[in-house]
Motif scaffolding. Structure first.
Motif, mmCIF file in Angstrom:
data_model
loop_
_atom_site.group_PDB
_atom_site.id
_atom_site.type_symbol
_atom_site.label_atom_id
_atom_site.label_comp_id
_atom_site.label_asym_id
_atom_site.label_seq_id
_atom_site.Cartn_x
_atom_site.Cartn_y
_atom_site.Cartn_z
ATOM 1 N N GLU A 1 135.315 99.473 71.657
ATOM 2 C CA GLU A 1 135.176 99.056 70.516
ATOM 3 C C GLU A 1 135.079 97.424 70.320
ATOM 4 O O GLU A 1 136.310 97.111 71.074
ATOM 5 N N GLY B 1 135.886 94.735 66.710
ATOM 6 C CA GLY B 1 135.779 94.607 65.853
ATOM 7 C C GLY B 1 136.628 93.667 65.313
ATOM 8 O O GLY B 1 137.279 92.848 65.644
ATOM 9 N N GLY B 2 137.100 93.889 64.066
ATOM 10 C CA GLY B 2 137.985 92.765 63.167
ATOM 11 C C GLY B 2 139.057 93.916 62.504
ATOM 12 O O GLY B 2 139.685 95.106 63.159
ATOM 13 N N ARG C 1 138.742 95.114 59.658
ATOM 14 C CA ARG C 1 138.441 95.995 58.742
ATOM 15 C C ARG C 1 137.514 96.942 59.475
ATOM 16 O O ARG C 1 137.332 98.300 59.454
ATOM 17 N N HIS C 2 136.991 96.628 60.224
ATOM 18 C CA HIS C 2 135.481 97.941 59.719
ATOM 19 C C HIS C 2 135.397 96.905 62.334
ATOM 20 O O HIS C 2 135.855 96.279 62.266
ATOM 21 N N THR C 3 134.822 97.966 62.479
ATOM 22 C CA THR C 3 134.078 98.541 64.146
ATOM 23 C C THR C 3 133.000 97.919 64.020
ATOM 24 O O THR C 3 132.412 98.928 63.369
ATOM 25 N N TYR C 4 131.884 96.748 65.363
ATOM 26 C CA TYR C 4 130.824 96.642 65.095
ATOM 27 C C TYR C 4 130.494 97.240 65.936
ATOM 28 O O TYR C 4 128.791 97.090 65.827
ATOM 29 N N LEU C 5 131.099 97.842 67.116
ATOM 30 C CA LEU C 5 130.369 98.259 68.415
ATOM 31 C C LEU C 5 130.893 99.385 68.754
ATOM 32 O O LEU C 5 132.483 98.765 69.382
ATOM 33 N N SER C 6 130.267 99.959 69.457
ATOM 34 C CA SER C 6 131.629 101.281 69.733
ATOM 35 C C SER C 6 130.235 101.735 70.942
ATOM 36 O O SER C 6 129.476 102.077 70.997
#
Length: 296
Positions: free
Chosen positions: A122, A124-125, A127-132
């Motif tokens: 995973e 991301g930063g 706040r969010h996951t951008y690739l899982s």
């Protein structure tokens, strides 16, 4: 020994059985109408470069009349879990999905040895996951061989030696794998090819091979009968030389399993013997105590 090539051959020879065994969750919806095609390695190497050349066996599942959108399976065999890179696998899947313009990709990893491996990636930063990203994992050493000992899936039966079993049951595991091969594969050439696969991954000691010959004598006789039929068929088809070589390979393998590495002289005699002599020696090895007794 190239485990990668062994499993590539297995998957390419038995693509449907491989998907049903290694990727059961996704393969359940692959019906008899579907066509399973391997992607050409040359094309992949040309488009994606050398860095992915040994990674995978890609199989494209297509349905007639566009009944369903094609599904791409990417199968990777990993001998040593410490070498496994989920980043590399994710990178490859993204490249291949872009190349084929599809989002229907199923990555499958076949682990030949047990060990800790990451099961997802995973990015991301805060706040969010951008690739899982995750994949289907088939950990062969975690499978109980007894659950597959009578399976009608040839890929499963051939992999019995790679599953979990008590060491004292190795001969029994070998016997069920060999029996599955001869029950489920009618092609003599593939029978010879995959008896080697079973031998490699079972690695019977000489005393274990002797036990097999004693405890499963009927199966051994069937193998001898198979060799005889195979030679007769080859003779009828003008393939005497090829059949002689196949029988010599079988006998050499039996000799080395039972007595250890054979001498150059023994190997030469076997390679130069005719079919009838090889058959006689194959029967004699069951009771012989040395290579000399086999070839006298």
């Amino acid at each position: 020994m190239s485990h990668d090539q062994n499993f590539k051959n297995l998957i390419l020879d038995y693509p449907r059985e491989a998907l049903e065994f290694f990727a059961a969750d996704e393969a359940a919806k692959i019906d008899a109408s579907a066509r399973i095609l391997p992607l050409r390695q040359e094309q992949l190497k040309e488009r994606l470069g050398d860095r992915f050349h040994e990674l995978d066996v890609p199989l494209l599942v297509e349905w007639p009349d566009d009944k369903r959108e094609a599904l791409l399976f990417i199968l990777e065999e990993e001998s040593d879990p410490r070498r496994f890179s989920i980043h590399r696998l994710a990178h490859y899947c993204l490249h291949l999905a872009e190349m084929l313009n599809t989002e229907r990709v199923v990555p499958v990893v076949i682990f030949l040895r047990d060990g800790a491996v990451p099961d997802r990636l995973e990015l991301g930063g805060d706040r969010h996951t951008y690739l899982s990203f995750r994949y289907l994992a088939c950990h062969l050493p975690r499978l109980d061989w007894q659950e597959y000992r009578d399976s009608q899936n040839l890929t499963a039966r051939l992999n019995l030696p790679n599953m979990h079993y008590a060491p004292e049951r190795r001969v029994e595991v070998y016997a069920h794998a060999v029996r599955g091969l001869f029950e489920l594969e009618p092609d003599p050439e593939k029978q010879i090819k995959y008896i080697d696969f079973i031998d490699i991954y079972t690695a019977l000691e000489p005393d274990e091979l002797e036990r097999y010959c004693q405890e499963y004598s009927e199966d051994v006789q069937k193998m001898s009968s198979f060799a005889k039929r195979h030679l007769e068929q080859g003779r009828q088809e003008g393939m005497q030389q090829g059949m002689q070589q196949g029988e010599a390979r079988i006998l050499l393998r039996q000799m080395e399993r039972k007595f250890g590495k054979v001498s150059v002289e023994v190997r030469q005699r076997i390679n130069q013997a005719d079919e009838s002599t090889l058959l006689e020696w194959s029967e004699r090895i069951l009771t012989a105590n040395s290579p000399e007794e086999v070839l006298h």
